[in-house]
Design a protein around this motif. Structure first.
Motif, short mmCIF file in Angstrom:
data_model
loop_
_atom_site.label_atom_id
_atom_site.label_comp_id
_atom_site.label_asym_id
_atom_site.label_seq_id
_atom_site.Cartn_x
_atom_site.Cartn_y
_atom_site.Cartn_z
N ASP A 19 0.83 -1.21 0.00
CA ASP A 19 0.00 0.00 0.00
C ASP A 19 0.86 1.26 0.00
O ASP A 19 1.94 1.27 0.58
N ASP A 20 0.33 2.29 -0.62
CA ASP A 20 1.05 3.57 -0.66
C ASP A 20 0.63 4.54 0.43
O ASP A 20 1.36 5.50 0.72
N ASP A 21 -0.53 4.30 1.05
CA ASP A 21 -1.04 5.30 2.00
C ASP A 21 -0.43 5.18 3.40
O ASP A 21 -0.52 6.12 4.20
N GLY A 22 0.17 4.05 3.74
CA GLY A 22 0.82 3.90 5.03
C GLY A 22 -0.12 3.79 6.22
O GLY A 22 0.33 3.83 7.38
N LEU A 23 -1.42 3.63 5.97
CA LEU A 23 -2.38 3.66 7.07
C LEU A 23 -2.20 2.50 8.04
O LEU A 23 -2.25 2.69 9.26
N LEU A 24 -2.00 1.31 7.53
CA LEU A 24 -1.86 0.16 8.42
C LEU A 24 -0.55 0.21 9.21
O LEU A 24 -0.51 -0.16 10.39
N ASP A 25 0.51 0.67 8.57
CA ASP A 25 1.78 0.79 9.29
C ASP A 25 1.70 1.85 10.38
O ASP A 25 2.22 1.66 11.49
N ASP A 26 1.03 2.97 10.11
CA ASP A 26 0.84 4.00 11.14
C ASP A 26 -0.01 3.45 12.29
O ASP A 26 0.23 3.77 13.47
N TRP A 27 -0.99 2.64 11.95
CA TRP A 27 -1.85 2.03 12.97
C TRP A 27 -1.02 1.12 13.88
O TRP A 27 -1.16 1.15 15.10
N VAL A 28 -0.13 0.33 13.28
CA VAL A 28 0.74 -0.54 14.07
C VAL A 28 1.61 0.29 15.02
O VAL A 28 1.69 0.01 16.22
N LEU A 29 2.26 1.31 14.49
CA LEU A 29 3.14 2.14 15.32
C LEU A 29 2.37 2.82 16.45
O LEU A 29 2.91 3.04 17.53
N GLY A 30 1.11 3.11 16.19
CA GLY A 30 0.29 3.73 17.23
C GLY A 30 0.02 2.83 18.42
O GLY A 30 -0.37 3.31 19.49
N HIS A 31 0.23 1.53 18.24
CA HIS A 31 0.03 0.58 19.34
C HIS A 31 1.34 0.16 19.99
O HIS A 31 1.33 -0.70 20.88
N ALA A 32 2.45 0.72 19.56
CA ALA A 32 3.73 0.39 20.17
C ALA A 32 3.79 0.95 21.59
O ALA A 32 3.15 1.95 21.91
N ARG A 33 4.59 0.33 22.44
CA ARG A 33 4.64 0.73 23.85
C ARG A 33 5.49 1.97 24.08
O ARG A 33 5.47 2.54 25.18
#
Length: 240
Positions: A19-33
């Motif tokens: 994907d080009d929008d990065g939405l799922l990767d940003d979502w993952v990083l948002g759940h990092a501790r």
């Protein structure tokens, strides 16, 4: 009294590799501790394909994180250094490719045991395709050529996983048949574009980067074979 870390893993139906929008990767990083997490990409399933490594680094160097890569086909770390690396990560992100090969290589190098330890210590584990399959007890895979079931995995997530549920011909019917016959335990089917977060083994969030993508729970249904239930997914928004 010691605080018990929350154990989390995420199944991805997309990310930087598709994907080009990065939405799922940003979502993952948002759940990092951590606010600026250490993120280790593990590209074992692709044979440590150089282009895959570079694509990850290009995508994550521009984010507020510390990206790194763990290659195993030309391993440079001894056992102590490997353990130190993996246990210091906030996120371990596993790439796609061949699920069966990934599991075999991990076990030879002891990565399976280290990832379990990292998970128990609160590292967020995630991945796409083979990188989603590996966490469950079993999975639906094309590791051996034709689509089939693989009753083997790390077992951090109960049941089974099927990626690419909507985009690869035969996936849906083949996975449903495997669940119906008991070849695979009931599990989770991801359409491309979906993210599913599990906390201590329970589904706690499902998201989608497109209105059309869904997460399904697939279970046996007696003489009728298998049944699937679409689960609500929160739509991720650009610029959030």
């Amino acid at each position: 009294m010691a605080v018990v870390p929350v154990r989390r893993l995420a199944l991805l139906g997309g990310g930087f590799s598709t994907d080009d929008d990065g939405l799922l990767d940003d979502w993952v990083l948002g759940h990092a501790r951590a606010p600026r997490p250490k993120v280790c990409f593990v590209p074992t399933a692709s044979g440590d394909a150089p282009a895959y490594l570079e694509r990850f680094l290009a995508a994550f160097r521009s984010r507020d994180c510390e990206p790194g890569v763990l290659p195993l086909f030309r391993r440079e770390l001894d056992d102590d250094a490997l353990r130190t690396l993996l246990l210091s990560q906030d996120v371990v992100y596993v790439g796609g490719g061949n699920t069966a090969n990934l599991l075999a290589v991990w076990r030879v190098h002891g990565v399976d045991r280290l990832l379990r330890e990292a998970y128990d210590r609160g590292t967020l584990l995630c991945g796409i395709s083979a990188g989603a399959n590996c966490w469950a007890e079993g999975s639906h895979t094309d590791s051996f050529g034709p689509l089939t079931f693989l009753p083997d995995g790390l077992g951090l997530l109960s049941g089974s996983v099927c990626p690419h549920y909507d985009t690869e011909p035969g996936r849906r019917s083949s996975y449903r048949a495997a669940v119906a016959t008991g070849a695979l335990a009931p599990g989770w089917a991801l359409e491309d574009g979906v993210g599913a977060l599990f906390t201590d083994g329970l589904l706690t969030e499902a998201v989608s980067r497109t209105p059309r993508a869904h997460l399904y729970r697939v279970e046996p249904d007696g003489e009728r074979g298998a049944k699937e239930r679409a689960l609500p997914c929160r739509l991720l928004a650009e610029g959030r």
